[in-house]
Design a protein around this motif. Structure first.
Motif, PDB file in Angstrom:
ATOM      1  N   HIS A 148     192.588  55.679 117.103  1.00  0.00           N
ATOM      2  CA  HIS A 148     192.333  54.320 116.622  1.00  0.00           C
ATOM      3  C   HIS A 148     191.163  54.360 115.655  1.00  0.00           C
ATOM      4  O   HIS A 148     190.090  54.832 116.000  1.00  0.00           O
ATOM      5  CB  HIS A 148     191.978  53.393 117.789  1.00  0.00           C
ATOM      6  CG  HIS A 148     193.183  52.864 118.491  1.00  0.00           C
ATOM      7  ND1 HIS A 148     194.039  53.663 119.211  1.00  0.00           N
ATOM      8  CD2 HIS A 148     193.700  51.613 118.564  1.00  0.00           C
ATOM      9  CE1 HIS A 148     195.020  52.923 119.699  1.00  0.00           C
ATOM     10  NE2 HIS A 148     194.839  51.684 119.328  1.00  0.00           N
ATOM     11  N   THR A 149     191.376  53.875 114.455  1.00  0.00           N
ATOM     12  CA  THR A 149     190.279  53.903 113.486  1.00  0.00           C
ATOM     13  C   THR A 149     190.130  52.534 112.836  1.00  0.00           C
ATOM     14  O   THR A 149     191.114  51.839 112.609  1.00  0.00           O
ATOM     15  CB  THR A 149     190.541  54.925 112.363  1.00  0.00           C
ATOM     16  OG1 THR A 149     191.668  54.480 111.606  1.00  0.00           O
ATOM     17  CG2 THR A 149     190.822  56.303 112.905  1.00  0.00           C
ATOM     18  N   THR A 150     188.904  52.170 112.556  1.00  0.00           N
ATOM     19  CA  THR A 150     188.645  50.950 111.786  1.00  0.00           C
ATOM     20  C   THR A 150     187.609  51.273 110.721  1.00  0.00           C
ATOM     21  O   THR A 150     186.561  51.838 111.030  1.00  0.00           O
ATOM     22  CB  THR A 150     188.078  49.821 112.676  1.00  0.00           C
ATOM     23  OG1 THR A 150     188.987  49.600 113.753  1.00  0.00           O
ATOM     24  CG2 THR A 150     187.910  48.528 111.892  1.00  0.00           C
ATOM     25  N   ILE A 151     187.928  50.959 109.495  1.00  0.00           N
ATOM     26  CA  ILE A 151     186.936  51.103 108.425  1.00  0.00           C
ATOM     27  C   ILE A 151     186.631  49.701 107.912  1.00  0.00           C
ATOM     28  O   ILE A 151     187.531  48.981 107.499  1.00  0.00           O
ATOM     29  CB  ILE A 151     187.470  51.983 107.277  1.00  0.00           C
ATOM     30  CG1 ILE A 151     187.802  53.386 107.800  1.00  0.00           C
ATOM     31  CG2 ILE A 151     186.459  52.057 106.133  1.00  0.00           C
ATOM     32  CD1 ILE A 151     188.401  54.316 106.762  1.00  0.00           C
ATOM     33  N   ASN A 152     185.371  49.309 107.989  1.00  0.00           N
ATOM     34  CA  ASN A 152     184.951  47.996 107.497  1.00  0.00           C
ATOM     35  C   ASN A 152     184.257  48.146 106.157  1.00  0.00           C
ATOM     36  O   ASN A 152     183.171  48.702 106.073  1.00  0.00           O
ATOM     37  CB  ASN A 152     183.956  47.368 108.483  1.00  0.00           C
ATOM     38  CG  ASN A 152     184.657  46.625 109.589  1.00  0.00           C
ATOM     39  OD1 ASN A 152     185.550  45.812 109.335  1.00  0.00           O
ATOM     40  ND2 ASN A 152     184.269  46.908 110.825  1.00  0.00           N
ATOM     41  N   VAL A 163     192.054  49.177 107.965  1.00  0.00           N
ATOM     42  CA  VAL A 163     191.065  49.078 106.891  1.00  0.00           C
ATOM     43  C   VAL A 163     190.838  47.606 106.633  1.00  0.00           C
ATOM     44  O   VAL A 163     191.791  46.861 106.399  1.00  0.00           O
ATOM     45  CB  VAL A 163     191.570  49.763 105.604  1.00  0.00           C
ATOM     46  CG1 VAL A 163     190.575  49.554 104.465  1.00  0.00           C
ATOM     47  CG2 VAL A 163     191.809  51.239 105.830  1.00  0.00           C
ATOM     48  N   ILE A 164     189.589  47.167 106.725  1.00  0.00           N
ATOM     49  CA  ILE A 164     189.287  45.766 106.451  1.00  0.00           C
ATOM     50  C   ILE A 164     188.388  45.687 105.223  1.00  0.00           C
ATOM     51  O   ILE A 164     187.306  46.264 105.197  1.00  0.00           O
ATOM     52  CB  ILE A 164     188.586  45.086 107.648  1.00  0.00           C
ATOM     53  CG1 ILE A 164     189.409  45.304 108.928  1.00  0.00           C
ATOM     54  CG2 ILE A 164     188.391  43.597 107.381  1.00  0.00           C
ATOM     55  CD1 ILE A 164     188.760  44.762 110.177  1.00  0.00           C
ATOM     56  N   VAL A 165     188.865  45.012 104.210  1.00  0.00           N
ATOM     57  CA  VAL A 165     188.048  44.783 103.023  1.00  0.00           C
ATOM     58  C   VAL A 165     187.557  43.344 103.114  1.00  0.00           C
ATOM     59  O   VAL A 165     188.338  42.405 103.011  1.00  0.00           O
ATOM     60  CB  VAL A 165     188.871  45.004 101.736  1.00  0.00           C
ATOM     61  CG1 VAL A 165     188.013  44.719 100.509  1.00  0.00           C
ATOM     62  CG2 VAL A 165     189.419  46.425 101.689  1.00  0.00           C
ATOM     63  N   HIS A 166     186.273  43.197 103.372  1.00  0.00           N
ATOM     64  CA  HIS A 166     185.733  41.860 103.590  1.00  0.00           C
ATOM     65  C   HIS A 166     185.525  41.118 102.282  1.00  0.00           C
ATOM     66  O   HIS A 166     185.521  41.715 101.211  1.00  0.00           O
ATOM     67  CB  HIS A 166     184.410  41.956 104.380  1.00  0.00           C
ATOM     68  CG  HIS A 166     184.626  42.430 105.789  1.00  0.00           C
ATOM     69  ND1 HIS A 166     184.722  41.590 106.855  1.00  0.00           N
ATOM     70  CD2 HIS A 166     184.823  43.689 106.288  1.00  0.00           C
ATOM     71  CE1 HIS A 166     184.937  42.295 107.954  1.00  0.00           C
ATOM     72  NE2 HIS A 166     185.002  43.578 107.639  1.00  0.00           N
TER      73      HIS A 166
END
Lengths: 254, 404, 481
Positions: free
Chosen positions: B272-276, B304-307
């Motif tokens: 599980h990976t999350t890149i903020n 991948v979250i691009v804020h």
């Protein structure tokens, strides 16, 4: 007396913080062919984009007039309707939109601006058949998406085909020769020459003299560091071909 | 619940009291949680975990690890095994074990990840290592940390806190291993990393825990112009799960998460990976390759979250999987959440088997079926494996992948 | 006799029923709220057989135990289910005397869609002399279908005239236990469409709800059941391209498709319910469950163009049960202003050699949120199955969001699953190129967006495609500042 088509006065512009054009002056009359040459990064392509009205560049000084009207603040589409055409150095791909649909929309938008009726399908198709012959554009390319998957040569032919369809008063050819082999170059130049008349004018932007063998200019200008530093006739181009740009730019490090 | 069954003799330091409060309020995850949808937790929940601090690994050579340069720190069953470790001072590095350090000695990073297992870890910590790399130090030697479970049913909570000061760089290699016939042990690990301006961190993780459990909660915070590369090689495990949270808190950062996972016989490997992306002008790359064999189960869930306002982000996410047997399964969920418009993001996921034509081609050229398959596997994982740069290490991984 | 709590409750329930019933006779509208008696009332009003009433009641029981799902990437105020009236008799809309009385906004939009004056009158509820005409068209249409043995009628009519078919297939694809909204629909559905294509029949025309008489008042809980018997073919169009202002806030429809062996169903939807205003007020919640099941060598193809609703929650799906069956999903979802869409599909591969294709094109503008959520599941027995998914997102402003949540579950090694997705902003260079050729910005955006969505628009029946293109244009008006 020659009729003035476009006049650029003291034009300065920048992108971000970077100044690119630093005071360009140029007059083009109907019936003339002007070549603008210059080393890489001198501002040639910027000049063509600014003429066409690309708002990525900020005009900080000076003006552009077209047929006596100041167009410095005019939108790109209105410039187009009034007869300005830019053949892009890197023609843009628009997936899913056929060439034919694209051009018909363009023509009809212009008709709408001038209060004319849309062009009937029959006339339009006749025109397509006639004009595509001019640059030897492969028939199947007309129904393909705009520039998508076209080879470099096909893209450039397509630009000239579009130019023929829109029949502009001023055509700006931005590095149209780049990426073309000699046969394609001849075809494209031939197309441009056929479209030439006493009523329109052409600005050819190029790095090399090669294209000017086929599209013979009346005037040659050398752009360097955002300014025209020398103007002459077609012989100037030949001289540049022999000597390079350094003798003009004063760059002697070579 | 595992916490109820065990009397822990754990380190009490830092935030363990607050963690314990939070842990008590956090339910044990279940498959109803989106994050745990595919993970088998029942067995883990039921096991009567114990604490065992004895040592049984006699020599480091029995572990069959690749040649190592630099420091070797061995933790066995959550305790430092000094006999197996090779320790010397390295210029620019402050290193301490939490069990022997004093308060205010080395910084402790409190994870921003608060899930059941990260909280379990910080509440009942067995041992931790804290490393600070001084500003401007580009450390040439590797830090090798070997984390072994060698006793059945033991619960091991370990952590690594790491601060890379400005302009520094380091390469860390972690090994998570089950020794011999050990079964039902559980290495529950937290990695907390801060990568400051212009610093660069490479993390290689090797995980081989047949018949044992392993969860690694990795929290990485990147500051401006920093670089973080993580390569995770997960060979085996009843449940091996990597939970990576990579927060990019500055412009011009480079983040890269790579992985190879090869579950076979009763294995379950979960990534599980999350890149903020909170800041503009950054690039992130994610590339995971799964090879599932026998009844092995693989999971990839990358996000991948691009804020908002994080413009000009380039983010690429790729997960390719090969299923070698009919009983094998893969659950792949590459996700993009984009709240800024001027971005280039893409992801892709493929699942399939080896191309029979290619295998035939190789055999027609005189390769045995086994060799042909090996060559295909090599081709499949090559792109990721080459990220490790060290040829000994690459050979080691390759050998282990082909062994499975 | 002692009086138990239970009895008290029952009595109170009955009291309220009596009260409700009385009120109902007077106003032909059930009181707000949902309980067993309201369901009994709906069923009685529609003179339904017992089995259907029992079906509704069972669904209601299940629904009460369920929770409203919140996993979707949407935020909205949950509807108050006790503040909705679940039955009102089909009542005539207020007749307007001329078009002058119609909301001018509405007329403007219809004009842009190229809807004729007469049609405009009809759609906006103006009394039209030409109604007869439309009835006769519908009648001759029905006659022709009848000759082929095709049944195409309202759901209520089907319950009366073809109970055996309804009983056999209803709820077989979407049981009421399936999800919260499907359970709610199963308990209170008002009406909808029913369609049966007999063995070997290729339906010669596109079936459209437009031609079905008796469709008024189908309301917010619509139910569609479509059965294509062996080796038959049908293309079904759902939706109304005219922007009807619907007052219902919540729509929870159920659509079940059954494609028996070697049959093919093509189901196209254009949805443009009221999306709320540009400040995010109002708008429809569209929570739909759509699913089809495929037999041996059969095919179900979903095509949707979604431009409306404030909140959309919709996953038209295929269960590929039969060997060699095919599922397809083609979708364009546009969100503007404050719209939120969480939509996609589920392809469940059960049979061997099954194939599915997913093409999804999301376009987000304004401050909207647009999510693709899809599941591709290859079951243990689905040997040699294939899936290809392509999910692209186009962003028009820096305040909107585009999200992709694909779930890929593969439990068979001979399967091949491919998923690709890209997210990018509308190309500035493309825009400038169009402008330079004299195409205005609005036109250029519509051109580029239509090109981007072409793969999906091409799947729509011709007349639908033209309107869909125009709809895209309207939905994106003023979307780039």
């Amino acid at each position: 007396m020659k009729e003035l088509l476009v006049e650029i006065k003291d034009l300065e512009c920048k992108i971000g913080d970077q100044e690119i054009l630093k005071g360009v002056n140029l007059k083009v009359n109907k019936g003339e062919v002007h070549a603008i040459m210059g080393p890489n990064g001198s501002g040639k392509s910027t000049l063509s984009s600014v003429l066409a009205g690309n708002d990525n560049y900020e005009i900080t000084e000076g003006s552009i007039s077209f047929l006596g009207e100041d167009i410095t603040e005019m939108s790109p589409e209105e410039r187009s309707w009034k007869g300005m055409f830019l053949a892009f150095q890197y023609p843009i791909e628009i997936p899913g939109v056929s060439n034919i649909n694209f051009l018909r929309t363009a023509l009809n938008e212009r008709n709408k601006f001038f209060g004319d009726d849309p062009i009937p399908a029959k006339d339009f198709l006749k025109m397509v058949a006639e004009k595509s012959g001019l640059v030897g554009l492969d028939n199947r390319l007309k129904n393909r998406s705009v520039n998508e998957g076209f080879s470099g040569g096909e893209k450039k032919r397509n630009e000239i085909f579009q130019m023929a369809m829109l029949n502009p008063k001023l055509s700006i050819l931005d590095e149209t020769d780049s990426g073309l082999d000699i046969d394609a170059l001849k075809t494209v130049a031939n197309g441009v020459n056929k479209l030439k008349s006493a009523e329109n004018a052409t600005i050819v932007i190029t790095h090399y003299q090669r294209l000017l063998d086929y599209i013979v200019p009346d005037f040659v200008h050398v752009l360097n560091d955002g300014k025209i530093i020398k103007s002459g006739d077609k012989n100037l181009a030949l001289e540049l071909e022999k000597k390079g740009y350094d003798w003009l730019t004063g760059n002697t490090t070579k | 619940m595992i916490t109820d069954k065990l009397i822990y003799s754990s380190l009490v330091r830092g935030d363990s009291n607050t963690s314990l409060d939070l842990l008590r309020k956090t339910p044990f995850p279940s498959r109803k949680d989106e994050q745990w949808k595919y993970s088998p937790l029942k067995k883990l929940k039921k096991l009567p975990f114990i604490n065992n601090s004895g040592f049984s690994v006699k020599s480091i050579s029995t572990l069959n690890l690749p040649k190592m340069n630099g420091l070797i720190l061995v933790l066995e069953n959550g305790r430092v095994n000094a006999n197996l470790s090779e320790f010397h001072k390295i210029n620019g590095i402050k290193l301490s074990f939490l069990s022997s350090s004093k308060e205010n000695d080395n910084p402790i990073i409190n994870s921003k990840k608060e899930n059941y297992f990260s909280l379990l870890n910080s509440s009942y910590l067995s041992e931790g290592i804290s490393i600070e790399v001084g500003s401007g130090f580009r450390v040439q030697e590797n830090i090798n940390i070997i984390n072994i479970v060698s006793s059945n049913d033991s619960l091991i909570n370990t952590k690594l806190d790491l601060i890379l000061s400005e302009n520094s760089s380091i390469h860390i290699r972690q090994y998570f291993l089950a020794h011999g016939k050990t079964t039902n042990g559980f290495i529950n690990h937290n990695n907390n990393f801060i990568v400051q301006n212009n610093a660069a961190l490479v993390l290689d993780k090797f995980q081989d825990l047949k018949n044992n459990f392993h969860i690694s909660n990795d929290f990485i915070e990147q500051e401006e112009s920093s670089k973080f590369i993580s390569n995770t090689f997960s060979m085996s495990g009843l449940l091996t799960r990597n939970d990576i949270l990579n927060n990019v808190n500055g412009e011009q950062c480079h983040s890269e998460l790579n992985g190879i996972f090869t579950p076979f016989k009763n294995d379950h490997i979960d990534n599980h990976t999350t890149i903020n992306h909170y800041f503009p002008n950054c690039k992130s790359y994610e590339n995971y390759k799964g090879i599932m064999k026998e009844n092995g189960v693989g999971v990839f869930n990358g996000k991948v979250i691009v804020h908002e306002n994080a413009q000009k982000i380039e983010a690429f996410q790729q997960n390719n999987n090969i299923l070698l047997n009919d009983e094998a399964s893969i659950y792949s969920k590459p996700e993009l959440e984009i709240y800024a418009d001027d971005v280039k993001c893409s992801h892709g996921s493929t699942t399939g088997q080896f191309d029979q034509e290619s295998i035939f081609y190789l055999r027609a050229r005189g390769l045995t079926l086994k060799k042909a398959k090996e060559l295909m596997i090599l081709g499949f994982i090559n792109e990721v494996i080459q990220k490790s740069e060290n040829s000994d290490y690459i050979d080691f991984i390759l050998e282990r992948v082909l062994e499975n | 006799m002692s009086y138990t709590e239970k009895q008290l409750k029952e009595e109170l329930d009955n009291k309220s029923y009596e009260f409700g019933f009385v009120t109902d006779i007077e106003s032909e509208k059930a009181p707000n709220g949902l309980n067993k008696d309201i369901i009994k009332l709906i069923s009685t009003k529609k003179s339904e057989p017992d089995w259907l009433l029992n079906y509704r009641l069972k669904a209601f029981e299940i629904w009460q135990t369920m929770e409203e799902p919140n996993w979707a990437h949407v935020k909205y105020e949950k509807p108050d289910f006790q503040n909705i009236s679940y039955y009102s008799a089909p009542k005539k809309k207020k007749e307007l005397k001329s078009l002058d009385e119609v909301d001018p906004e509405l007329l403007k939009t219809m004009e842009k869609l190229g809807i004729s004056i007469e049609e405009q009158k009809k759609l906006s509820g103006v009394a039209v002399d030409f109604v007869m005409d439309s009835v006769s068209v519908a009648t001759s249409f029905k006659e022709k279908l009848g000759e082929l043995g095709i049944i195409f009628c309202s759901f209520s009519e089907a319950v009366k005239n073809h109970p055996e078919l309804v009983k056999k297939y209803m709820g077989t694809v979407i049981p009421f236990t399936d999800n919260y909204y499907a359970a709610l629909n199963s308990a209170v559905f008002s009406d909808g469409s029913f369609c049966y294509i007999p063995k070997g029949v290729k339906c010669p025309m596109e079936l459209s709800t437009y031609f079905r008489i008796n469709e008024s008042g189908t309301g917010q809980f619509e139910r569609t059941l479509l059965i294509a018997d062996e080796s038959s073919y049908v293309s079904y169009l759902e939706g109304c391209t005219a922007p009807q202002r619907d007052e219902n806030q919540l729509h929870a429809a159920v659509v079940e498709l059954i494609a028996l062996d070697q049959a093919e169903i093509k189901y196209s939807t254009v949805q443009n319910w009221y999306p709320g205003d540009d400040k995010g007020l109002g708008g429809v919640y569209n929570f739909v469950t759509k699913r089809g099941i495929c037999g041996y060598r059969s095919k179900i193809s979903w095509t949707q163009v979604e431009t409306g609703s404030a909140v959309t929650w919709k996953y038209p799906s295929c269960i590929l049960k039969g060997n060699f069956s095919i599922g397809e999903f083609y979708s364009v979802a546009v969100t503007n202003n404050f719209q939120q869409a969480d939509t996609g599909t589920k392809m469940i591969h059960v049979g061997k050699n099954t194939k599915s294709t997913i093409i999804s094109k999301g376009i987000s503008a304004g401050k909207s949120q647009n999510s693709y959520r899809g599941l591709v599941k290859i079951g243990k027995g689905a040997t040699n199955s294939r899936n290809f998914s392509q999910c692209d997102s186009l962003l028009m402003t820096d305040q909107c969001g585009a999200h992709t949540f694909p779930y890929i579950e593969c439990e068979n090694s001979s399967a091949t699953v491919e998923h690709e997705a890209t997210t990018s902003k509308i190309g500035e260079d493309q825009l400038f190129y169009c402008l330079q050729r004299g195409i205005s910005e609005e036109k250029a955006i519509s051109l580029i967006v239509n090109g981007y969505a072409k793969e999906v628009l091409n799947k729509l029946p011709m007349e639908f495609a033209v309107e869909a293109q125009k709809l895209l244009e309207i939905s994106l008006e003023g979307s780039v500042g």
